[in-house]
Write a protein that holds these residues in place. Structure first.
Motif, PDB file in Angstrom:
ATOM      1  N   TYR A   1       0.832  -1.205   0.000  1.00 56.98           N
ATOM      2  CA  TYR A   1       0.000   0.000   0.000  1.00 56.98           C
ATOM      3  C   TYR A   1       0.869   1.260   0.000  1.00 56.98           C
ATOM      4  N   ALA A   2       1.939   1.276   0.788  1.00 57.56           N
ATOM      5  CA  ALA A   2       2.816   2.453   0.848  1.00 57.56           C
ATOM      6  C   ALA A   2       3.495   2.690  -0.494  1.00 57.56           C
ATOM      7  N   LEU A   3       3.878   1.626  -1.179  1.00 59.99           N
ATOM      8  CA  LEU A   3       4.469   1.795  -2.514  1.00 59.99           C
ATOM      9  C   LEU A   3       3.463   2.416  -3.474  1.00 59.99           C
ATOM     10  N   ARG A   4       2.253   1.891  -3.480  1.00 63.81           N
ATOM     11  CA  ARG A   4       1.219   2.417  -4.377  1.00 63.81           C
ATOM     12  C   ARG A   4       0.847   3.854  -4.012  1.00 63.81           C
ATOM     13  N   GLN A   5       0.809   4.128  -2.722  1.00 68.51           N
ATOM     14  CA  GLN A   5       0.484   5.476  -2.256  1.00 68.51           C
ATOM     15  C   GLN A   5       1.580   6.467  -2.665  1.00 68.51           C
ATOM     16  N   THR A   6       2.833   6.040  -2.594  1.00 65.98           N
ATOM     17  CA  THR A   6       3.950   6.904  -2.980  1.00 65.98           C
ATOM     18  C   THR A   6       3.894   7.211  -4.477  1.00 65.98           C
ATOM     19  N   ARG A   7       3.567   6.209  -5.284  1.00 71.24           N
ATOM     20  CA  ARG A   7       3.418   6.434  -6.729  1.00 71.24           C
ATOM     21  C   ARG A   7       2.304   7.442  -6.993  1.00 71.24           C
ATOM     22  N   THR A   8       1.169   7.262  -6.346  1.00 71.48           N
ATOM     23  CA  THR A   8       0.044   8.185  -6.513  1.00 71.48           C
ATOM     24  C   THR A   8       0.429   9.598  -6.091  1.00 71.48           C
ATOM     25  N   HIS A   9       1.162   9.702  -4.985  1.00 73.97           N
ATOM     26  CA  HIS A   9       1.615  11.010  -4.491  1.00 73.97           C
ATOM     27  C   HIS A   9       2.484  11.703  -5.539  1.00 73.97           C
ATOM     28  N   ALA A  10       3.393  10.962  -6.174  1.00 70.94           N
ATOM     29  CA  ALA A  10       4.282  11.553  -7.186  1.00 70.94           C
ATOM     30  C   ALA A  10       3.486  12.044  -8.387  1.00 70.94           C
ATOM     31  N   VAL A  11       2.510  11.253  -8.819  1.00 73.28           N
ATOM     32  CA  VAL A  11       1.721  11.636  -9.995  1.00 73.28           C
ATOM     33  C   VAL A  11       0.856  12.861  -9.690  1.00 73.28           C
ATOM     34  N   SER A  32       1.151  15.143  -7.239  1.00 77.92           N
ATOM     35  CA  SER A  32       1.894  16.351  -6.869  1.00 77.92           C
ATOM     36  C   SER A  32       2.812  16.835  -7.992  1.00 77.92           C
ATOM     37  N   GLN A  33       2.961  16.010  -9.042  1.00 78.88           N
ATOM     38  CA  GLN A  33       3.850  16.319 -10.165  1.00 78.88           C
ATOM     39  C   GLN A  33       5.277  16.581  -9.691  1.00 78.88           C
ATOM     40  N   ALA A  34       5.686  15.815  -8.667  1.00 77.56           N
ATOM     41  CA  ALA A  34       7.047  15.898  -8.140  1.00 77.56           C
ATOM     42  C   ALA A  34       7.500  14.494  -7.730  1.00 77.56           C
ATOM     43  N   PRO A  35       8.789  14.208  -7.856  1.00 76.73           N
ATOM     44  CA  PRO A  35       9.266  12.888  -7.443  1.00 76.73           C
ATOM     45  C   PRO A  35       8.949  12.618  -5.965  1.00 76.73           C
ATOM     46  N   ALA A  36       8.695  11.357  -5.661  1.00 84.22           N
ATOM     47  CA  ALA A  36       8.419  10.943  -4.277  1.00 84.22           C
ATOM     48  C   ALA A  36       9.181   9.651  -4.009  1.00 84.22           C
ATOM     49  N   VAL A  37       9.675   9.502  -2.786  1.00 88.74           N
ATOM     50  CA  VAL A  37      10.481   8.332  -2.434  1.00 88.74           C
ATOM     51  C   VAL A  37       9.891   7.652  -1.206  1.00 88.74           C
ATOM     52  N   LEU A  38       9.753   6.334  -1.301  1.00 90.59           N
ATOM     53  CA  LEU A  38       9.410   5.518  -0.137  1.00 90.59           C
ATOM     54  C   LEU A  38      10.735   5.081   0.468  1.00 90.59           C
ATOM     55  N   ARG A  39      11.026   5.569   1.659  1.00 91.66           N
ATOM     56  CA  ARG A  39      12.310   5.315   2.320  1.00 91.66           C
ATOM     57  C   ARG A  39      12.248   4.059   3.178  1.00 91.66           C
ATOM     58  N   GLN A  74      20.926   5.236  -7.474  1.00 90.31           N
ATOM     59  CA  GLN A  74      20.598   6.640  -7.208  1.00 90.31           C
ATOM     60  C   GLN A  74      19.432   6.789  -6.239  1.00 90.31           C
ATOM     61  N   ALA A  75      18.640   5.737  -6.039  1.00 91.66           N
ATOM     62  CA  ALA A  75      17.508   5.808  -5.111  1.00 91.66           C
ATOM     63  C   ALA A  75      17.946   5.593  -3.661  1.00 91.66           C
ATOM     64  N   GLY A  76      19.170   5.143  -3.461  1.00 87.69           N
ATOM     65  CA  GLY A  76      19.651   4.897  -2.096  1.00 87.69           C
ATOM     66  C   GLY A  76      18.859   3.790  -1.440  1.00 87.69           C
ATOM     67  N   SER A  77      18.432   4.021  -0.217  1.00 95.07           N
ATOM     68  CA  SER A  77      17.662   3.000   0.496  1.00 95.07           C
ATOM     69  C   SER A  77      16.171   3.301   0.388  1.00 95.07           C
ATOM     70  N   GLY A  78      15.717   3.437  -0.838  1.00 96.46           N
ATOM     71  CA  GLY A  78      14.317   3.721  -1.070  1.00 96.46           C
ATOM     72  C   GLY A  78      13.930   3.402  -2.495  1.00 96.46           C
ATOM     73  N   LEU A  79      12.667   3.526  -2.766  1.00101.19           N
ATOM     74  CA  LEU A  79      12.151   3.357  -4.115  1.00101.19           C
ATOM     75  C   LEU A  79      11.539   4.692  -4.538  1.00101.19           C
ATOM     76  N   ALA A  80      12.056   5.242  -5.644  1.00101.51           N
ATOM     77  CA  ALA A  80      11.612   6.556  -6.116  1.00101.51           C
ATOM     78  C   ALA A  80      10.533   6.392  -7.184  1.00101.51           C
ATOM     79  N   PHE A  81       9.547   7.274  -7.127  1.00102.80           N
ATOM     80  CA  PHE A  81       8.495   7.339  -8.138  1.00102.80           C
ATOM     81  C   PHE A  81       8.508   8.740  -8.731  1.00102.80           C
ATOM     82  N   TYR A  82       8.194   8.827 -10.036  1.00 97.66           N
ATOM     83  CA  TYR A  82       8.292  10.075 -10.760  1.00 97.66           C
ATOM     84  C   TYR A  82       6.914  10.551 -11.231  1.00 97.66           C
ATOM     85  N   PRO A  83       6.794  11.834 -11.582  1.00101.26           N
ATOM     86  CA  PRO A  83       5.481  12.398 -11.944  1.00101.26           C
ATOM     87  C   PRO A  83       4.765  11.691 -13.094  1.00101.26           C
ATOM     88  N   ASP A  84       5.508  11.051 -13.997  1.00 98.78           N
ATOM     89  CA  ASP A  84       4.870  10.353 -15.115  1.00 98.78           C
ATOM     90  C   ASP A  84       4.410   8.942 -14.740  1.00 98.78           C
TER      91      ASP A  84
END
Length: 144
Positions: free
Chosen positions: A50-60, A62-69, A100-110
């Motif tokens: 759920y947190a992964l999916r929520q982070t993706r939705t947040h990035a889309v 907000s039109q800004a990258p979002a990372v689940l740490r 480049q994501a470090g200890s997280g999974l990054a999601f992008y606006p697209d």
């Protein structure tokens, strides 16, 4: 000759019944506690998805990258604008993602992501949570 019949139970019979009830209660409490622990661990796995999916939705949205740490040493993960969620010590979690994501999974606006996967193990059970890099799609499955 008068025969008297006795009614009731002897003390030994009562003690045996009480002992059997005690053994049953102990066995039942062990089973319930193990079941509750397994349920907590399955819920943690669902929370990660759920947190992964929520982070993706947040990035889309907000039109800004979002990372689940993730913090593997202290056993927690955190989605943007959400509190930290801890996983139990009985769960082994391994994160594989882009450097480049470090200890997280990054999601992008697209909707895309840095890609990667989480391997989660508890006892003899193993799960894999995959995050597609092109679509950011999150899927999870039981692995043999």
């Amino acid at each position: 000759m008068v025969v008297r019949s006795r009614r009731g139970f002897t003390l030994i019979e009562l003690l045996v019944v009480i002992a059997l009830i005690g053994v049953a209660m102990v066995a039942m409490s062990i089973g319930i506690s193990q079941g509750l622990q397994a349920a907590r661990e399955r819920q943690t796995l669902r929370d990660m998805v759920y947190a992964l999916r929520q982070t993706r939705t947040h990035a889309v949205l907000s039109q800004a990258p979002a990372v689940l740490r993730f913090d593997m040493r202290q056993r927690w993960f955190q989605a943007p604008d959400q509190p930290r969620r801890f996983w139990p010590a009985s769960m082994a979690v391994d994160l594989t993602t882009a450097a480049q994501a470090g200890s997280g999974l990054a999601f992008y606006p697209d909707g895309s992501s840095s890609g990667g996967h989480l391997s989660v193990a508890r006892g003899g059970q193993r799960w894999r949570i995959d995050v597609g890099w092109l679509t950011g799609n999150v899927r999870w499955q039981i692995t043999p």
